[in-house]
Design an enzyme around this catalytic site. Structure first.
Site, PDB file in Angstrom:
ATOM      1  CG  ASP A   1      -0.170  -0.288   2.497  1.00 35.73           C
ATOM      2  OD1 ASP A   1       1.029   0.080   2.596  1.00 35.73           O
ATOM      3  OD2 ASP A   1      -0.754  -0.876   3.415  1.00 35.73           O
TER       4      ASP A   1
ATOM      5  CG  ASP B   1       1.615   3.882   4.589  1.00 36.25           C
ATOM      6  OD1 ASP B   1       0.404   3.713   4.797  1.00 36.25           O
ATOM      7  OD2 ASP B   1       2.455   2.974   4.699  1.00 36.25           O
TER       8      ASP B   1
ATOM      9  CG  ASP C   1       9.351   1.033  12.336  1.00 37.27           C
ATOM     10  OD1 ASP C   1       9.634   1.711  11.328  1.00 37.27           O
ATOM     11  OD2 ASP C   1       8.575   0.059  12.307  1.00 37.27           O
TER      12      ASP C   1
HETATM   13  P1  ATP Z   1       4.266  -2.884   5.031  1.00 37.00           P
HETATM   14  O1  ATP Z   1       3.117  -1.981   4.726  1.00 37.00           O
HETATM   15  O2  ATP Z   1       5.001  -3.385   3.862  1.00 37.00           O
HETATM   16  O3  ATP Z   1       3.923  -3.943   6.008  1.00 37.00           O
HETATM   17  P2  ATP Z   1       5.350  -0.511   6.192  1.00 37.00           P
HETATM   18  O4  ATP Z   1       6.757  -0.144   6.541  1.00 37.00           O
HETATM   19  O5  ATP Z   1       4.654   0.338   5.201  1.00 37.00           O
HETATM   20  O6  ATP Z   1       5.375  -2.027   5.770  1.00 37.00           O
HETATM   21  P3  ATP Z   1       3.198   0.159   7.953  1.00 37.00           P
HETATM   22  O7  ATP Z   1       2.729  -0.607   9.126  1.00 37.00           O
HETATM   23  O8  ATP Z   1       2.323   0.310   6.765  1.00 37.00           O
HETATM   24  O9  ATP Z   1       4.565  -0.562   7.535  1.00 37.00           O
HETATM   25  O10 ATP Z   1       3.665   1.572   8.483  1.00 37.00           O
HETATM   26  C1  ATP Z   1       4.020   2.650   7.644  1.00 37.00           C
HETATM   27  C2  ATP Z   1       5.192   3.427   8.223  1.00 37.00           C
HETATM   28  O11 ATP Z   1       4.843   3.939   9.522  1.00 37.00           O
HETATM   29  C3  ATP Z   1       6.430   2.589   8.468  1.00 37.00           C
HETATM   30  O12 ATP Z   1       7.227   2.461   7.323  1.00 37.00           O
HETATM   31  C4  ATP Z   1       7.127   3.370   9.571  1.00 37.00           C
HETATM   32  O13 ATP Z   1       7.799   4.477   9.063  1.00 37.00           O
HETATM   33  C5  ATP Z   1       5.962   3.857  10.411  1.00 37.00           C
HETATM   34  N1  ATP Z   1       5.610   2.905  11.481  1.00 37.00           N
HETATM   35  C6  ATP Z   1       4.719   1.904  11.421  1.00 37.00           C
HETATM   36  N2  ATP Z   1       4.638   1.241  12.579  1.00 37.00           N
HETATM   37  C7  ATP Z   1       5.501   1.815  13.407  1.00 37.00           C
HETATM   38  C8  ATP Z   1       5.892   1.596  14.758  1.00 37.00           C
HETATM   39  N3  ATP Z   1       5.338   0.607  15.466  1.00 37.00           N
HETATM   40  N4  ATP Z   1       6.801   2.426  15.306  1.00 37.00           N
HETATM   41  C9  ATP Z   1       7.331   3.440  14.577  1.00 37.00           C
HETATM   42  N5  ATP Z   1       7.036   3.674  13.309  1.00 37.00           N
HETATM   43  C10 ATP Z   1       6.134   2.903  12.714  1.00 37.00           C
HETATM   44 MG    MG Z   2       2.587   0.220   4.572  1.00 37.83          MG
END
Ligand code: ATP
Ligand code: MG
Length: 435
Positions: free
Chosen positions: A56, A58, A135
């Protein structure tokens, strides 16, 4: 923290607008036209740079959720409490737009509990502030819609190139703030084929117990992300390697540590099959995962050997106990628990009702129960003959497999099953207080 970011111009990186969803571009441009900053951030930027297709996109902006609503009006809804966000509807898609967060503890709506855990995070800020609360470095890149450059504060491009997952800031403190980051590290390592360097990995075993503090509903969601994304086997091995398995499945981990553990033998086989199913676009049911994970704890609770025959009643009593306990870690809904119990109860029928083939095959959970028995044959070779028997029956009578029109034929049996379930249902357990 005042750090000047490294700006990577369009000519020096590989991300092209053609790789970005049209609806997402539309939202980015609209925010920008209305005078706000707008970026892609996090996983999607990382995935595009690694040549993967993002799950997705963001978006992050300096507009507050209310300002985003002001721009998109009827197409926008504000959601969330712990973390307020705007959802913008474009066609049949929903695009998430977050507002920059700040680190400051003195202003606004930010709550950290006495264990150092972040309970609410609604202090808005700037990009310069937002980056420090992400993170991992590889999740902290911003793609600027204004000039198509990438903004890197934390050496993320280098870490991506080196294939390393590093936390932003001090690892132990960042894990304490949000223990779910520990399992995210494992998930990203498997999903992206990256390494956990020593500074990322070494605190994990000692902090695993903090997972018990995370909300069970959130952990359930995380477990699905861990095991239903196509790298379940890798995830399982890494969770164990870093001492995190007990934080999610404490009863299973206890079994895994026993000599000759069924789980140690069968779980990797089951997860390998899950990965294959996902790779070939076949469905996977969360109930099946929990049926596998909790099978050995079930027999442990009955204090019996899985080769013994038990009554449905005894099995369901123990099932309710181990599932209720698991549910305190990873919240299990009633339908999921029900599915698990059906797959388990099916084992009794498959082993004892070979004289009632048509009735057994007509039960909705026959196929899942059969697949589960085939897994059990990995540990108990004599079950292979039973598996072969049911395979032959399916080949001979595919029309006997469950179809909605068959429901009346098995109604009595289903009612009996429902009643048995009802009788053994435990009184409601005290719920964990909501935070
Ligand atoms: P994916 O969507 O592929 O699982 P993602 O990195 O996009 O991985 P998301 O959960 O969609 O993960 O979160 C989007 C962004 O928000 C992350 O890339 C990170 O920068 C931030 N983020 C998400 N969860 C956390 C957390 N628990 N602590 C700190 N930052 C976070
Ligand atoms: Mg994501």
């Amino acid at each position: 923290m005042n750090v000047t970011p490294h700006i990577i111009p369009r000519s020096e990186h590989s991300i092209s607008r053609r790789q970005i969803d049209k609806g997402v571009l539309d939202v980015l441009y609209t925010l920008s036209k209305n005078g706000y900053e707008a970026y892609l951030v996090g996983g999607c930027v990382r995935d595009l740079l690694l040549g993967l297709e993002p799950k997705d996109f963001d978006i992050v902006t300096n507009a507050t959720p209310d300002q985003v609503k002001g721009v998109f009006r009827g197409r926008c809804r504000i959601i969330g409490r712990r973390f307020r966000l705007a959802h913008v509807h474009v066609g049949d898609k929903v695009i998430e737009v977050a507002t920059f967060r700040a680190q400051s503890e003195e202003r606004g709506d930010r709550v950290i509990d006495d264990q150092g855990m972040l309970r609410r995070d609604n202090v808005y800020g700037t990009r310069d502030e937002d980056v420090w609360r992400r993170d991992f470095t590889v999740n902290a890149l911003y793609y600027n819609i204004k000039d198509f450059s990438i903004v890197d504060y934390v050496g993320a491009m280098q870490d991506l190139q080196a294939g390393q997952i590093r936390l932003i800031g001090e690892p132990v403190q960042r894990y304490r703030e949000d223990p779910v980051r520990m399992i995210r590290a494992v998930r990203f390592a498997c999903k992206l084929g990256l390494e956990l360097p020593q500074e990322t990995a070494s605190p994990l075993p000692d902090l695993s117990h903090l997972l018990a503090e995370a909300a069970p509903a959130r952990l359930y969601e995380e477990v699905l992300k861990l095991f239903h994304a196509g790298q379940a086997l890798c995830v399982f091995e890494k969770l164990r390697q870093h001492g995190l398995m007990g934080g999610l499945f404490d009863q299973t981990e206890y079994c895994l540590q026993q000599p000759d553990s069924w789980s140690a033998l069968v779980i990797p086989v089951a997860l390998g099959q899950t990965d294959e199913r996902i790779a070939s676009d076949k469905g996977v049911h969360p109930g099946f995962l929990f049926a596998v994970m909790m099978w050995e704890p079930l027999w442990q609770a009955m204090e019996r050997d899985e080769q013994e025959l038990v009554s449905l009643d005894e099995l369901l009593k123990a099932a309710n106990m181990v599932l209720a306990e698991q549910s305190e870690r990873t919240a299990l809904t009633k339908p999921i628990m029900h599915y698990v119990k059906e797959v388990w109860a099916m084992q009794l029928l498959l082993l004892t009702k070979q004289d009632q083939v048509e009735r057994v095959m007509a039960i909705p959970r026959f196929r899942a129960g059969f697949d589960f028995l085939a897994l059990r044959a990995v540990a108990v070779p004599r079950f292979s003959a039973v598996v072969d028997f049911w395979q032959q029956q399916q080949d001979a009578h595919p029309e006997w497999l469950y179809q909605p029109t068959y429901v009346t034929a098995v109604e009595d049996q289903e009612v009996a099953f429902e009643e048995a379930l009802e009788q053994t249902r435990r009184p409601k357990r005290r719920r964990r207080p909501r935070r």
